[in-house]
Design an enzyme around this catalytic site. Sequence first.
Site, mmCIF file in Angstrom:
data_model
loop_
_atom_site.group_PDB
_atom_site.id
_atom_site.type_symbol
_atom_site.label_atom_id
_atom_site.label_comp_id
_atom_site.label_asym_id
_atom_site.label_seq_id
_atom_site.Cartn_x
_atom_site.Cartn_y
_atom_site.Cartn_z
ATOM 1 N N ARG A 1 0.801 -1.112 0.075
ATOM 2 C CA ARG A 1 0.017 -0.018 -0.122
ATOM 3 C C ARG A 1 0.708 1.271 0.095
ATOM 4 N NH1 ARG A 1 -4.010 2.467 4.770
ATOM 5 N NH2 ARG A 1 -2.108 3.534 5.314
ATOM 6 N N TYR B 1 -2.763 11.558 6.068
ATOM 7 C CA TYR B 1 -2.950 10.408 6.467
ATOM 8 C C TYR B 1 -1.996 9.219 6.000
ATOM 9 C CZ TYR B 1 -4.592 5.730 6.570
ATOM 10 O OH TYR B 1 -4.781 4.381 6.845
ATOM 11 N N ASP C 1 -5.240 3.863 0.121
ATOM 12 C CA ASP C 1 -6.020 4.026 1.001
ATOM 13 C C ASP C 1 -6.594 5.594 0.837
ATOM 14 O OD1 ASP C 1 -8.079 4.348 2.966
ATOM 15 O OD2 ASP C 1 -6.753 3.539 4.549
ATOM 16 N N HIS D 1 -8.786 7.014 2.491
ATOM 17 C CA HIS D 1 -9.367 7.469 3.761
ATOM 18 C C HIS D 1 -10.479 8.253 3.920
ATOM 19 C CE1 HIS D 1 -8.782 7.173 8.252
ATOM 20 N NE2 HIS D 1 -8.150 6.069 7.879
ATOM 21 N N GLU E 1 -8.944 2.005 -1.717
ATOM 22 C CA GLU E 1 -9.729 1.795 -0.415
ATOM 23 C C GLU E 1 -10.391 3.182 0.005
ATOM 24 O OE1 GLU E 1 -7.251 0.266 2.725
ATOM 25 O OE2 GLU E 1 -8.628 1.097 4.335
ATOM 26 N N GLU F 1 -13.747 -1.101 6.898
ATOM 27 C CA GLU F 1 -12.975 -0.999 7.838
ATOM 28 C C GLU F 1 -13.798 -0.713 9.216
ATOM 29 O OE1 GLU F 1 -9.311 0.803 7.062
ATOM 30 O OE2 GLU F 1 -9.933 2.646 8.355
ATOM 31 N N ARG G 1 -13.735 -4.862 3.684
ATOM 32 C CA ARG G 1 -12.847 -4.831 4.467
ATOM 33 C C ARG G 1 -13.030 -4.964 6.067
ATOM 34 N NH1 ARG G 1 -8.016 -3.566 4.181
ATOM 35 N NH2 ARG G 1 -8.041 -1.529 5.651
ATOM 36 N N GLU H 1 -4.483 -7.068 5.258
ATOM 37 C CA GLU H 1 -3.605 -5.879 5.614
ATOM 38 C C GLU H 1 -2.527 -6.213 6.731
ATOM 39 O OE1 GLU H 1 -5.546 -2.369 7.127
ATOM 40 O OE2 GLU H 1 -3.909 -1.006 6.616
ATOM 41 N N TRP I 1 -12.043 12.342 8.471
ATOM 42 C CA TRP I 1 -10.513 11.998 8.844
ATOM 43 C C TRP I 1 -10.031 11.087 7.693
ATOM 44 C CZ3 TRP I 1 -7.807 8.265 11.369
ATOM 45 C CH2 TRP I 1 -6.340 8.417 11.058
HETATM 46 C C1 CS2 Z 1 -6.468 2.569 8.165
HETATM 47 C C2 CS2 Z 1 -6.372 2.601 9.552
HETATM 48 O O1 CS2 Z 1 -5.431 0.677 8.116
HETATM 49 C C3 CS2 Z 1 -5.964 1.284 7.445
HETATM 50 O O2 CS2 Z 1 -6.505 1.111 6.295
HETATM 51 O O3 CS2 Z 1 -7.535 3.316 7.367
HETATM 52 O O4 CS2 Z 1 -5.147 2.862 9.834
HETATM 53 C C4 CS2 Z 1 -7.352 3.647 10.220
HETATM 54 O O5 CS2 Z 1 -6.822 5.138 10.147
HETATM 55 C C5 CS2 Z 1 -7.449 3.303 11.858
HETATM 56 O O6 CS2 Z 1 -7.668 1.952 11.887
HETATM 57 C C6 CS2 Z 1 -8.341 4.226 12.560
HETATM 58 O O7 CS2 Z 1 -8.626 3.619 13.686
HETATM 59 MG MG MG Z 2 -8.232 2.169 5.745
#
Ligand code: CS2
Ligand code: MG
Length: 405
Positions: free
Chosen positions: A147, A159, A212, A214, A238, A264, A285, A341, A405
């Site tokens: 990634r 991020y 990602d 995010h 993602e 997630e 995910r 992951e 975020w």
């Molecule tokens: C992220 C995470 O791993 C990922 O794909 O999106 O790092 C996420 O930011 C954290 O799990 C938040 O708790």
């Molecule tokens: Mg993520």
Amino acid sequence: MKIRDIKVFACCPGRNFVTVKVITDTGVYGLGDATVNGREMAVVAYLEEHVVPCLIGRDPQAIEDIWQYLYKGAYWRRGPITMAAIAGIDMALWDIKGKLADMPLYQMLGGKSRTGVTLYAHANGETIGDTINKAQSQINQGFKAVRLQCAVPGLEVTYGVLGDKKDYYELQGNRPLPPEEQWSTAKYFNMIEELFCEARKQLGPEVKLLHDVHSRLTPIESARLGKLLEPYNLFFLEDVCIAENQDNLQLVRQHTTIPLAIGETYNSIWDCKELIQNQSIDFIRTAATHAGGITAMRRIADFASLFNVQTAPHGAPDLSPICFAAHIHLNTWTHNFGIQEYVGPGNEQVQKIFSHDIEVKDGLAFVSEAPGLGVDFDELAAEPYPYKRSYLPVSRLEDGTVWNW
Ligand code: CS2
Ligand code: MG
């Protein structure tokens, strides 16, 4: 056989983890992960005050009944806190069942669909060159999937990028109030295509590349990004946008063939039902800790298999090694598994507190043959690291508007 006691631990060996230990009258115990990043103590209170008293004296082998009792029986269904609490208990009960049967969890689920579980590693950098170098070093260590996250020029923090922090623990483990971070979609678009164009050129056609977003983009911006990155053959993109409205992903889908992954933060099958049945995603995910445990993950995986959606469980550092172990068992069994992951084994304290024998070699994880989940929790080793309040950041656009975020 009866549940004699249930203990809930909140420890912070670099970052916070909530661990559930279900103890039976025969002395056999099971472990579960119930960590919700930034809201840990809400789960502890939910478990201690509202769940534990109802389970003492019950048969720990009645996993499905206890799951339904906690889900349907509470009247208040779903939500991250409820579902993490259910997940912690559910994992511990599967762990107990495995120990009683003297079988590793994957065997109880139906046995192996594969010998090794493909992992994707992280590469994050301050510049495009730095990110690609880090990806190359992951590939040199045997990873076949990486990634890529790169700092956005003009933004102070991005991020997934470490900045001046030495690892994810230092980045996320000690934030007694939420830091605020800026986001600019325009600045991100100025960087992102070049990252993947250069990465493909330098890393070659074979390696699986992932990214990602995010949830920073709107659906139509997501569609634009998908089209822009199509030539670089990503394994998946993602969280390209939020899917509270599940139709958002359908809109993205209409414009691009880039494979999409999401889920997630989902706490139940209902959060992804339409995404899956409309085939508006390629990878789901959900994590055992956040989606209601092994019982719920098994149901999501089977449902997804009907629609050609593969599983790709979340593997961030805020999920404890107990969750990772549960995922490796699920991934070994799930026929429609895609990718897992992986952010490494954790720091020294984490490895000491949560011991297991999952082997990671050449970008694959090999499941433990120990009965149950195959992970242990050392209460004494955890004692010197008590819970510390810590938050995720809050995002704002450059004009001050709160953003995802
Ligand atoms: C992220 C995470 O791993 C990922 O794909 O999106 O790092 C996420 O930011 C954290 O799990 C938040 O708790
Ligand atoms: Mg993520």
